[in-house]
Design an enzyme around this catalytic site. Structure first.
Site, PDB file in Angstrom:
ATOM      1  N   GLU A 174      34.979 -68.108 -65.028  1.00 44.59           N
ATOM      2  CA  GLU A 174      36.324 -67.682 -65.437  1.00 44.59           C
ATOM      3  C   GLU A 174      36.551 -66.203 -65.104  1.00 44.59           C
ATOM      4  O   GLU A 174      37.690 -65.778 -64.912  1.00 44.59           O
ATOM      5  CB  GLU A 174      36.559 -67.949 -66.926  1.00 44.59           C
ATOM      6  CG  GLU A 174      36.568 -69.432 -67.314  1.00 44.59           C
ATOM      7  CD  GLU A 174      37.638 -70.287 -66.635  1.00 44.59           C
ATOM      8  OE1 GLU A 174      38.591 -69.717 -66.083  1.00 44.59           O
ATOM      9  OE2 GLU A 174      37.473 -71.524 -66.627  1.00 44.59           O
ATOM     10  N   HIS A 211      44.699 -68.692 -60.001  1.00 47.47           N
ATOM     11  CA  HIS A 211      43.561 -68.833 -60.909  1.00 47.47           C
ATOM     12  C   HIS A 211      42.481 -69.746 -60.304  1.00 47.47           C
ATOM     13  O   HIS A 211      41.315 -69.357 -60.167  1.00 47.47           O
ATOM     14  CB  HIS A 211      44.059 -69.398 -62.244  1.00 47.47           C
ATOM     15  CG  HIS A 211      42.989 -69.655 -63.255  1.00 47.47           C
ATOM     16  ND1 HIS A 211      42.738 -68.803 -64.301  1.00 47.47           N
ATOM     17  CD2 HIS A 211      42.096 -70.669 -63.383  1.00 47.47           C
ATOM     18  CE1 HIS A 211      41.730 -69.274 -65.032  1.00 47.47           C
ATOM     19  NE2 HIS A 211      41.323 -70.417 -64.495  1.00 47.47           N
ATOM     20  N   GLU A 212      42.895 -70.955 -59.907  1.00 45.61           N
ATOM     21  CA  GLU A 212      41.913 -71.918 -59.396  1.00 45.61           C
ATOM     22  C   GLU A 212      41.306 -71.437 -58.075  1.00 45.61           C
ATOM     23  O   GLU A 212      40.166 -71.764 -57.758  1.00 45.61           O
ATOM     24  CB  GLU A 212      42.552 -73.305 -59.227  1.00 45.61           C
ATOM     25  CG  GLU A 212      43.165 -73.904 -60.505  1.00 45.61           C
ATOM     26  CD  GLU A 212      42.202 -74.047 -61.683  1.00 45.61           C
ATOM     27  OE1 GLU A 212      40.981 -74.045 -61.466  1.00 45.61           O
ATOM     28  OE2 GLU A 212      42.687 -74.140 -62.828  1.00 45.61           O
ATOM     29  N   HIS A 226      38.221 -69.520 -58.827  1.00 48.84           N
ATOM     30  CA  HIS A 226      37.084 -70.437 -59.002  1.00 48.84           C
ATOM     31  C   HIS A 226      36.575 -70.934 -57.642  1.00 48.84           C
ATOM     32  O   HIS A 226      35.380 -71.018 -57.387  1.00 48.84           O
ATOM     33  CB  HIS A 226      37.520 -71.659 -59.812  1.00 48.84           C
ATOM     34  CG  HIS A 226      37.719 -71.409 -61.282  1.00 48.84           C
ATOM     35  ND1 HIS A 226      36.722 -70.899 -62.086  1.00 48.84           N
ATOM     36  CD2 HIS A 226      38.780 -71.630 -62.099  1.00 48.84           C
ATOM     37  CE1 HIS A 226      37.174 -70.818 -63.349  1.00 48.84           C
ATOM     38  NE2 HIS A 226      38.421 -71.251 -63.375  1.00 48.84           N
TER      39      HIS A 226
END
Ligand SMILES: [Zn+2]
Ligand SMILES: [Zn+2]
Lengths: 480, 480
Positions: B278, B248-249, B252
């Site tokens: 997101e 997920h990160e 980003h």
């Protein structure tokens, strides 16, 4: 300004301890910008009148001392244009960052190119500061780290040292040649060394709720008094460098962690000078760390983290810690040969700032002086020669004398402690290190910058700097 | 301002990833001071006239877009007094720092006391922003993260979702109840998980010369585009949370690392909005990370770092990655139940900001809505209930909708990719992840803030936000 400088300190620590390579350009620009903002604050047009008005007020001792320190900072800042401050910050960041890879690559040409830019800006800074305060060029830079100290005084002290030190080194070496010293055999895994470092720091009273231990290419003590960031570096073939380096930085750290907490943010809450700061790191590393009683305290920690070894037996460990051997690397040097490294750097950096030599002259001068002072040949070995320290690349011209002044102050503190506590050595051996820490806290740490250096030294030890204590300490520890 | 914000970002990352407890008060004061300095710059008296004059100039598209973004920031900043900005910064630092120990201690009373102060300041901020831009209180805060989005639009989209989501969750659960899924058996040492995380990040194209992976109590992606600082957290009984969190990160991070580099420092070089941000993390974590083809790529990395296990066989691993199960923790939720967590938070935070409820009402509302949306009883469990996220304590009111808007955008991106590349799924399974990355880079990352969100979305996918793609994605992945 205290609060903004906090961010600058943490970012500076991060730059050395964490930052990946591609982050440097943006970081350098960010830190230069902040240097500019802080410089603008220090040179705000309203300050001169405010300082003059404060001078006329009736002030208590602390406020009067704060005003003295503010005026010192105001004067030094106002002598420098903002463009120079920002250019210097940028040049330093770039030079320091590139040095990290240039040093292992022996890339003197690459380093020299960056260093020339730093030297150019440092000479300009020296010219402007000297024009303002009437000091010589070099003294104007040294005054940033050791206010009030002059090269005339350093020459006097170092001149004396240069006379008796080479003879002492030879005497000690001759004496130690008869001893058999067992060497600990590696490899020593990094994780074990790190755990040892943590335990040694705890033994020395470091507060881990207000600081950390990390790694960087050049060990240092950074961060802020409320959150002190130590760094060290590890080699798997030896744990002694990292351990003694960590002890050194812990001395700096305890000074910072014990500055007068209720005054933080005021100028008098700052550490007094870099010479005084090094007197703390060297009180820890040399006076205490090489003390035969301290070896007894290290033994169980070595057994716990490194293992059992006949080399760790107290008498042998003491011999390891007090082994005198001329070597290439300043930060790894024993306390007897260490001043030779400092004298060499002092002579070169002073000539460089005074314009008597150029950056390209450094390697040859380094080689000559290493041979002269320590009998060591460094020709062609930039990595372990003139590229070993990043001080010049970081613009710290005038800093090096502080190490040996610090060693002298440290000897003076311990002589004073022994007058107050004749059983000091037994106390250390029995693990009562608070005997040392309490004295340092009362006389140095908690005093911050309330007094100028000579007054602080006199209050702590009954007299101003007296290099005789350093000589007496070395002779008593190494020749008695 | 870009450069000074760099220091603020690094100090913020350090605060979460490194800082020892006693450092927090000084750090909070330092960051509040810097927030004040930046606010002063944004509200400098000369700016209004300069912005008005620029408006009259003939500008190219990029300059015009920069001016639009500057005016947006100028307007939002000028609506807020400096005292509020600094008070908010301080309150947030303190609340967030205390939360780290309050959460494991289930100390709702302690957290609520700090949170009340943050809510008070956030309501004041909402009131001032709304008075300036005419939005509702909540919308004025949400506009900080998703410019142009309104709660009317969120209500429309989430209202639809609230209708079909509970049924879909039940359907998927009924279907998955018939499957047998092997669970990997721990413990999974932290060091192995960390090494796995690094390799997964490399697989996903993270540039380790321009960023790092560290640990913090709440995972986040911080730092600066030139030096992105990811964090994760490890539990030794499970590696999946840390792995999917890291994926997920990394989404980003790649957005940040691929913003238009030559424009950094200009407003248009910023990421477009937090919903768009997101959409990148969820493109990585959900669209790609739970893709059956991606499990094939994970398998050798799991074997290397965690070991061999029948649970890692591709079909079983895919089942593990797409397991739908209502749970307590938002960040650990699967992509089907995740929106329920967001709807709950959106409803509570909007009511809180609009003054319809108070901080003390949160636990009961949380319990009711968790039961309603996911059939889960959280009574008395603050740690895994309303204290699990630090968003509110960090003053991020209006942020939560961005997660589900992001999930919807991510589904829209992949639908658009499949139109451009009908063989996308085979490409992913064969390890050609650049098919995905190149599309995201061309359409999102490299676009920065050149266009407002609807225009950016239209250019990338042919239409503005269309939640039908999200529903179609879930139905196709989980019910087909
Ligand atoms: Zn030192
Ligand atoms: Zn995210």
């Amino acid at each position: 300004m205290h609060r903004l400088a906090h961010l600058q300190s943490i970012a500076g620590w991060d730059q050395a301890a964490n930052m990946p390579a591609k982050g440097n350009e943006a970081r350098a620009l960010a830190m230069a910008e902040m240097d500019g903002v802080l410089h603008q604050m220090r040179t705000d047009a309203s300050l001169q009148a405010l300082l003059a008005a404060a001078e006329q007020e009736s002030l208590d001792d602390d406020a009067r001392a704060n005003l003295r320190e503010m005026k010192r900072e105001w004067r030094a800042s106002n002598a420098l244009p903002q463009a120079l401050v920002e250019a210097k910050s940028l040049a330093i960041s770039r030079c320091e960052h590139a040095w990290r890879t240039q040093r292992p690559a022996q890339d003197w040409a690459g380093y020299a190119a960056n260093l020339r830019e730093v030297v150019k800006l440092q000479r300009e800074e020296a010219r402007l500061l000297a024009a303002d305060n009437g000091l010589s060029l070099y003294d104007a830079l040294m005054d940033r780290y050791e206010p009030g100290m002059t090269s005339a005084e350093v020459d006097r002290v170092f001149g004396d040292l240069r006379q008796w030190l080479p003879g002492l080194i030879q005497q000690v070496q001759a004496r130690q040649a008869q001893q058999t010293t067992l060497q600990p055999v590696g490899p020593f895994p990094k994780a074990a060394q790190r755990a040892l470092g943590h335990d040694v720091m705890s033994l020395l009273g470091f507060d881990f709720e207000a600081g950390r231990l990390d790694e960087s290419a050049h060990p240092f003590c950074g961060g802020v008094p409320e959150d002190v960031r130590l760094t060290t570096r590890y080699r798997e073939d030896s744990f002694m460098q990292s351990m003694t380096g960590t002890i050194h930085e812990t001395g700096h750290a305890r000074y910072e962690q014990n500055l007068p907490r209720e005054l933080l943010g005021q100028p008098i809450a700052h550490s007094r000078s870099m010479g005084l700061h090094e007197s703390q790191s060297l009180s820890f590393e040399m006076q205490l760390g090489c003390h035969p009683g301290f070896a007894k305290l290290l033994l169980p920690l070595l057994n716990k983290h490194i293992g059992e070894s006949p080399a760790f037996e107290v008498e042998n460990l003491t011999r390891l810690l007090t082994r005198v051997a001329p070597g290439y690397i300043r930060v790894d040097a024993d306390e007897v040969t260490y001043p030779a490294h400092v004298i060499l750097r002092y002579e070169i950096e002073r000539a460089l700032i005074e314009g008597e030599i150029e950056v390209d002259d450094i390697p040859a001068l380094w080689d000559t002086k290493m041979m002269e002072l320590l009998g060591i040949d460094t020709r062609g070995n930039f990595k372990d020669g003139c590229m070993q320290d990043v001080h010049w690349g970081a613009g710290l011209f005038g800093y090096f004398p502080c190490y040996t002044l610090g060693a002298m102050y440290a000897a003076q503190w311990f002589a004073s402690m022994r007058r107050d506590m004749p059983d000091l050595d037994q106390r250390i051996a029995s693990g009562d290190l608070n005997a040392v820490f309490d004295w340092l806290k009362a006389n140095i740490w908690s005093q911050g910058s309330r007094f100028e250096t000579p007054e602080l030294v006199r209050r702590a030890s009954g007299e101003t700097l007296n290099p005789a204590y350093f000589r007496a300490h070395l002779e008593s520890r190494y020749l008695a």
